[in-house]
Design a protein around this motif. Structure first.
Motif, PDB file in Angstrom:
ATOM      1  N   PRO A 179      14.930  48.073  60.731  1.00 23.65           N
ATOM      2  CA  PRO A 179      14.081  46.940  60.340  1.00 23.65           C
ATOM      3  C   PRO A 179      13.725  46.891  58.862  1.00 23.65           C
ATOM      4  O   PRO A 179      13.795  45.830  58.233  1.00 23.65           O
ATOM      5  N   ASP A 180      13.354  48.031  58.269  1.00 18.65           N
ATOM      6  CA  ASP A 180      12.961  48.012  56.862  1.00 18.65           C
ATOM      7  C   ASP A 180      14.164  47.755  55.955  1.00 18.65           C
ATOM      8  O   ASP A 180      14.075  47.009  54.971  1.00 18.65           O
ATOM      9  N   ALA A 181      15.319  48.346  56.290  1.00 21.33           N
ATOM     10  CA  ALA A 181      16.526  48.140  55.501  1.00 21.33           C
ATOM     11  C   ALA A 181      16.991  46.692  55.617  1.00 21.33           C
ATOM     12  O   ALA A 181      17.398  46.074  54.621  1.00 21.33           O
ATOM     13  N   ARG A 182      16.917  46.154  56.810  1.00 21.53           N
ATOM     14  CA  ARG A 182      17.318  44.759  57.021  1.00 21.53           C
ATOM     15  C   ARG A 182      16.419  43.812  56.230  1.00 21.53           C
ATOM     16  O   ARG A 182      16.908  42.865  55.602  1.00 21.53           O
ATOM     17  N   ALA A 183      15.127  44.049  56.247  1.00 23.50           N
ATOM     18  CA  ALA A 183      14.190  43.184  55.515  1.00 23.50           C
ATOM     19  C   ALA A 183      14.471  43.222  54.018  1.00 23.50           C
ATOM     20  O   ALA A 183      14.435  42.184  53.338  1.00 23.50           O
ATOM     21  N   ARG A 184      14.749  44.424  53.488  1.00 25.65           N
ATOM     22  CA  ARG A 184      15.055  44.538  52.052  1.00 25.65           C
ATOM     23  C   ARG A 184      16.338  43.793  51.706  1.00 25.65           C
ATOM     24  O   ARG A 184      16.414  43.110  50.682  1.00 25.65           O
ATOM     25  N   ARG A 185      17.359  43.939  52.544  1.00 25.14           N
ATOM     26  CA  ARG A 185      18.629  43.277  52.272  1.00 25.14           C
ATOM     27  C   ARG A 185      18.493  41.763  52.366  1.00 25.14           C
ATOM     28  O   ARG A 185      19.094  41.018  51.585  1.00 25.14           O
ATOM     29  N   CYS A 186      17.710  41.280  53.300  1.00 31.85           N
ATOM     30  CA  CYS A 186      17.496  39.839  53.429  1.00 31.85           C
ATOM     31  C   CYS A 186      16.803  39.301  52.177  1.00 31.85           C
ATOM     32  O   CYS A 186      17.210  38.276  51.627  1.00 31.85           O
ATOM     33  N   ALA A 187      15.778  40.004  51.726  1.00 33.80           N
ATOM     34  CA  ALA A 187      15.069  39.588  50.515  1.00 33.80           C
ATOM     35  C   ALA A 187      16.002  39.617  49.311  1.00 33.80           C
ATOM     36  O   ALA A 187      15.961  38.732  48.442  1.00 33.80           O
ATOM     37  N   SER A 188      16.875  40.620  49.267  1.00 36.73           N
ATOM     38  CA  SER A 188      17.833  40.733  48.172  1.00 36.73           C
ATOM     39  C   SER A 188      18.844  39.594  48.211  1.00 36.73           C
ATOM     40  O   SER A 188      19.228  39.056  47.161  1.00 36.73           O
ATOM     41  N   ALA A 189      19.270  39.216  49.419  1.00 37.88           N
ATOM     42  CA  ALA A 189      20.222  38.109  49.555  1.00 37.88           C
ATOM     43  C   ALA A 189      19.607  36.807  49.052  1.00 37.88           C
ATOM     44  O   ALA A 189      20.251  36.031  48.333  1.00 37.88           O
ATOM     45  N   VAL A 190      18.361  36.552  49.423  1.00 38.34           N
ATOM     46  CA  VAL A 190      17.674  35.341  48.968  1.00 38.34           C
ATOM     47  C   VAL A 190      17.528  35.359  47.452  1.00 38.34           C
ATOM     48  O   VAL A 190      17.788  34.353  46.771  1.00 38.34           O
ATOM     49  N   ASP A 191      17.124  36.506  46.905  1.00 37.01           N
ATOM     50  CA  ASP A 191      16.957  36.621  45.459  1.00 37.01           C
ATOM     51  C   ASP A 191      18.282  36.389  44.728  1.00 37.01           C
ATOM     52  O   ASP A 191      18.327  35.717  43.689  1.00 37.01           O
ATOM     53  N   THR A 192      19.367  36.929  45.263  1.00 32.08           N
ATOM     54  CA  THR A 192      20.689  36.764  44.655  1.00 32.08           C
ATOM     55  C   THR A 192      21.093  35.292  44.620  1.00 32.08           C
ATOM     56  O   THR A 192      21.593  34.794  43.604  1.00 32.08           O
TER      57      THR A 192
END
Length: 223
Positions: free
Chosen positions: A203-216
């Protein structure tokens, strides 16, 4: 006194016929749901129509009646998989959001959809192994997926008009970037976990990656 004669109890064969005649679309959906899992887990060559029939309580003949053959069933599974994600995209009602919010919401949705539907990712991977020849013979896939590009194009044009998006981008490139960021997080879970000991599904890794995808994505399209 006359007694009412009751019909004999219905057996499995009678129930199958009743289901087929009373709810043919329900039968079709049932077959597609089971077939989706079988094809995603075993691929086109490994999946067996006999097993799909057994798990749906339908006959092999019934499956062929609906879909023609095994490849026809596989093609229908692909069409249903793409139709499902496009339907969810339309339900986001992105036209009511400001361009920046709309593209961010679409990116987050796409990331989460892939994470929650690994079968979709596996089906796309399998079809790429077959050089997309089943997609090429589909009468639906082209129009289904063009709607995704049109949606991004509409958001992008609004963003240009409002001066928040930079010029010179192609909607297909925006779509490909969103897809790549979302797809990789599922397609490479096993290898990343094995090589780096990192669980991309946590869950924590997925949340970080999702936020990173949006930021990208926002860095890609915004001024």
């Amino acid at each position: 006194m006359n007694q009412r004669v009751r019909p004999p109890p219905k057996g499995p064969k009678d129930r199958k016929i009743a289901s087929w005649t009373q709810d043919p679309e329900g039968v079709r959906r049932d077959i597609l749901a089971v077939a989706r899992t079988e094809f995603a887990e075993k691929g086109l060559s490994g999946a067996r129509v006999d097993e799909i029939a057994a798990k749906t309580s339908n006959s092999k003949r019934m499956i062929y009646y609906y879909f023609g053959d095994k490849e026809g069933l596989y093609r229908a599974v692909l069409e249903e998989a793409y139709a499902r994600i496009r339907t969810f995209e339309r339900s986001l009602d992105l036209g009511t959001l400001a361009p920046r919010e709309a593209i961010a919401r679409l990116t987050a949705f796409t990331f989460d959809y892939h994470a929650d539907n690994p079968d979709f990712v596996r089906l796309v991977m399998i079809e790429n192994i077959h050089h997309a020849r089943h997609l090429a013979t589909s009468s639906q896939i082209g129009s289904l997926n063009l709607s995704a590009i049109a949606m991004i194009g509409e958001i992008y044009e609004r963003g240009l008009a409002e001066g928040v998006f930079r010029e010179g981008l192609d909607p297909i490139d925006i779509h490909l970037t969103i897809s790549a960021l979302s797809f990789y997080n599922v397609s490479n879970r096993a290898s990343i976990r094995q090589v780096f000991g990192h669980d991309m599904a946590a869950p924590d890794a997925r949340a970080r990656r999702c936020a990173s995808a949006v930021d990208t994505l926002l860095r890609m399209v915004c001024r």
